[in-house]
Design a protein around this motif. Sequence first.
Motif, PDB file in Angstrom:
ATOM      1  N   LYS A  46      12.808 -83.385 -81.282  1.00 59.78           N
ATOM      2  CA  LYS A  46      12.193 -84.705 -81.472  1.00 59.78           C
ATOM      3  C   LYS A  46      10.925 -84.791 -80.614  1.00 59.78           C
ATOM      4  O   LYS A  46      10.694 -85.764 -79.896  1.00 59.78           O
ATOM      5  N   ARG A  47      10.139 -83.748 -80.716  1.00 56.93           N
ATOM      6  CA  ARG A  47       8.950 -83.589 -79.884  1.00 56.93           C
ATOM      7  C   ARG A  47       7.700 -83.595 -80.756  1.00 56.93           C
ATOM      8  O   ARG A  47       7.671 -82.986 -81.828  1.00 56.93           O
ATOM      9  N   ALA A  48       6.659 -84.235 -80.291  1.00 57.21           N
ATOM     10  CA  ALA A  48       5.394 -84.253 -81.025  1.00 57.21           C
ATOM     11  C   ALA A  48       4.844 -82.835 -81.117  1.00 57.21           C
ATOM     12  O   ALA A  48       4.871 -82.087 -80.135  1.00 57.21           O
ATOM     13  N   ASP A  49       4.367 -82.469 -82.287  1.00 51.84           N
ATOM     14  CA  ASP A  49       3.873 -81.100 -82.438  1.00 51.84           C
ATOM     15  C   ASP A  49       2.502 -80.893 -81.809  1.00 51.84           C
ATOM     16  O   ASP A  49       1.940 -79.810 -81.863  1.00 51.84           O
ATOM     17  N   SER A  50       1.985 -81.935 -81.159  1.00 50.69           N
ATOM     18  CA  SER A  50       0.735 -81.751 -80.413  1.00 50.69           C
ATOM     19  C   SER A  50       1.018 -81.102 -79.053  1.00 50.69           C
ATOM     20  O   SER A  50       0.110 -80.675 -78.362  1.00 50.69           O
ATOM     21  N   LYS A  51       2.302 -81.029 -78.656  1.00 50.94           N
ATOM     22  CA  LYS A  51       2.688 -80.365 -77.411  1.00 50.94           C
ATOM     23  C   LYS A  51       3.005 -78.908 -77.733  1.00 50.94           C
ATOM     24  O   LYS A  51       3.840 -78.626 -78.589  1.00 50.94           O
ATOM     25  N   ALA A  52       2.349 -78.010 -77.065  1.00 49.50           N
ATOM     26  CA  ALA A  52       2.498 -76.584 -77.341  1.00 49.50           C
ATOM     27  C   ALA A  52       3.876 -76.070 -76.919  1.00 49.50           C
ATOM     28  O   ALA A  52       4.551 -76.660 -76.074  1.00 49.50           O
ATOM     29  N   LEU A  53       4.289 -74.973 -77.543  1.00 55.68           N
ATOM     30  CA  LEU A  53       5.514 -74.270 -77.178  1.00 55.68           C
ATOM     31  C   LEU A  53       5.136 -72.919 -76.590  1.00 55.68           C
ATOM     32  O   LEU A  53       4.105 -72.357 -76.945  1.00 55.68           O
ATOM     33  N   ILE A  54       5.984 -72.384 -75.717  1.00 56.12           N
ATOM     34  CA  ILE A  54       5.712 -71.048 -75.195  1.00 56.12           C
ATOM     35  C   ILE A  54       6.461 -70.014 -76.020  1.00 56.12           C
ATOM     36  O   ILE A  54       7.371 -70.345 -76.777  1.00 56.12           O
ATOM     37  N   VAL A  55       6.063 -68.762 -75.851  1.00 57.59           N
ATOM     38  CA  VAL A  55       6.732 -67.668 -76.550  1.00 57.59           C
ATOM     39  C   VAL A  55       7.110 -66.574 -75.564  1.00 57.59           C
ATOM     40  O   VAL A  55       6.485 -66.413 -74.516  1.00 57.59           O
ATOM     41  N   LEU A  56       8.160 -65.843 -75.929  1.00 60.46           N
ATOM     42  CA  LEU A  56       8.600 -64.691 -75.149  1.00 60.46           C
ATOM     43  C   LEU A  56       8.250 -63.421 -75.894  1.00 60.46           C
ATOM     44  O   LEU A  56       8.329 -63.370 -77.125  1.00 60.46           O
ATOM     45  N   VAL A  57       7.902 -62.391 -75.137  1.00 60.33           N
ATOM     46  CA  VAL A  57       7.732 -61.040 -75.665  1.00 60.33           C
ATOM     47  C   VAL A  57       8.486 -60.095 -74.740  1.00 60.33           C
ATOM     48  O   VAL A  57       8.734 -60.415 -73.576  1.00 60.33           O
ATOM     49  N   GLY A  58       8.849 -58.934 -75.263  1.00 64.55           N
ATOM     50  CA  GLY A  58       9.657 -57.993 -74.499  1.00 64.55           C
ATOM     51  C   GLY A  58       8.885 -57.001 -73.663  1.00 64.55           C
ATOM     52  O   GLY A  58       9.465 -56.337 -72.809  1.00 64.55           O
ATOM     53  N   ASN A  59       7.583 -56.881 -73.909  1.00 64.43           N
ATOM     54  CA  ASN A  59       6.793 -55.963 -73.083  1.00 64.43           C
ATOM     55  C   ASN A  59       5.344 -56.426 -73.032  1.00 64.43           C
ATOM     56  O   ASN A  59       4.866 -57.115 -73.936  1.00 64.43           O
ATOM     57  N   PRO A  60       4.634 -56.056 -71.960  1.00 61.11           N
ATOM     58  CA  PRO A  60       3.259 -56.536 -71.775  1.00 61.11           C
ATOM     59  C   PRO A  60       2.301 -56.147 -72.899  1.00 61.11           C
ATOM     60  O   PRO A  60       1.365 -56.891 -73.192  1.00 61.11           O
ATOM     61  N   GLN A  61       2.524 -55.017 -73.549  1.00 60.82           N
ATOM     62  CA  GLN A  61       1.612 -54.578 -74.602  1.00 60.82           C
ATOM     63  C   GLN A  61       1.527 -55.584 -75.749  1.00 60.82           C
ATOM     64  O   GLN A  61       0.516 -55.663 -76.437  1.00 60.82           O
ATOM     65  N   LYS A  62       2.585 -56.364 -75.947  1.00 65.60           N
ATOM     66  CA  LYS A  62       2.589 -57.364 -77.022  1.00 65.60           C
ATOM     67  C   LYS A  62       1.574 -58.479 -76.761  1.00 65.60           C
ATOM     68  O   LYS A  62       1.109 -59.119 -77.701  1.00 65.60           O
ATOM     69  N   VAL A  63       1.245 -58.725 -75.508  1.00 67.65           N
ATOM     70  CA  VAL A  63       0.301 -59.796 -75.184  1.00 67.65           C
ATOM     71  C   VAL A  63      -1.020 -59.561 -75.911  1.00 67.65           C
ATOM     72  O   VAL A  63      -1.606 -60.488 -76.470  1.00 67.65           O
ATOM     73  N   ASP A  64      -1.470 -58.318 -75.931  1.00 69.59           N
ATOM     74  CA  ASP A  64      -2.728 -57.972 -76.623  1.00 69.59           C
ATOM     75  C   ASP A  64      -2.720 -58.367 -78.096  1.00 69.59           C
ATOM     76  O   ASP A  64      -3.754 -58.719 -78.648  1.00 69.59           O
TER      77      ASP A  64
END
Length: 187
Positions: A46-64
């Motif tokens: 029940k959150r406004a979609d103007s508020k960002a969500l974070i994401v998880l990745v399993g290794n640093p290479q995915k950040v790129d």
Amino acid sequence: MEDDIKNACEVMQAGGVILYPTDTIWGIGCDATNEEAVKKVYEIKKRADSKALIVLVGNPQKVDFYVRDVPEIAWNLIELANKPLTVVYSNARNLATNLLAEDGSVGIRVTHEEFSKKLCDRFRKAIVSTSANVSGMPTPVNFSEIPDVIKNAVDYIVQYRQEDVSRPAPSSVIKLDTGGVIKILRP
């Protein structure tokens, strides 16, 4: 644990929403590249979609893959962090646009916790990770504190670590602006 990972991946591949343990607290998650799945997460919270969500990745290479022009300092911060660290990057890409902040930024955390890392690695895409509560309500720190309204709204609940009653700390949050300027949002 393996069955939970397999089942959670199948649910997310089909556009579903999961409830799962992370390197910090239990999170509501979905495929971070699927706008419809992200929309479901906002509806559950029940959150406004103007508020960002974070994401998880399993290794640093995915950040790129999810950030255009990762500042060089980011790699040192990720490598040297001694507790979970969420880094907010400018110029996100390859993610559902409705999970990004209005300025196009995204918070990404590289998880090292066994379950969430294996889940990210098996899923091979970023996974949304937002606290398992209705927006504005207290954040549950372990599974037993998650309200039924959340449990009943997701498509799959991971069994692993439901009995864990430890009280993990939230991640530190920093924002990296262009030019490598660091802004601490949560120590």
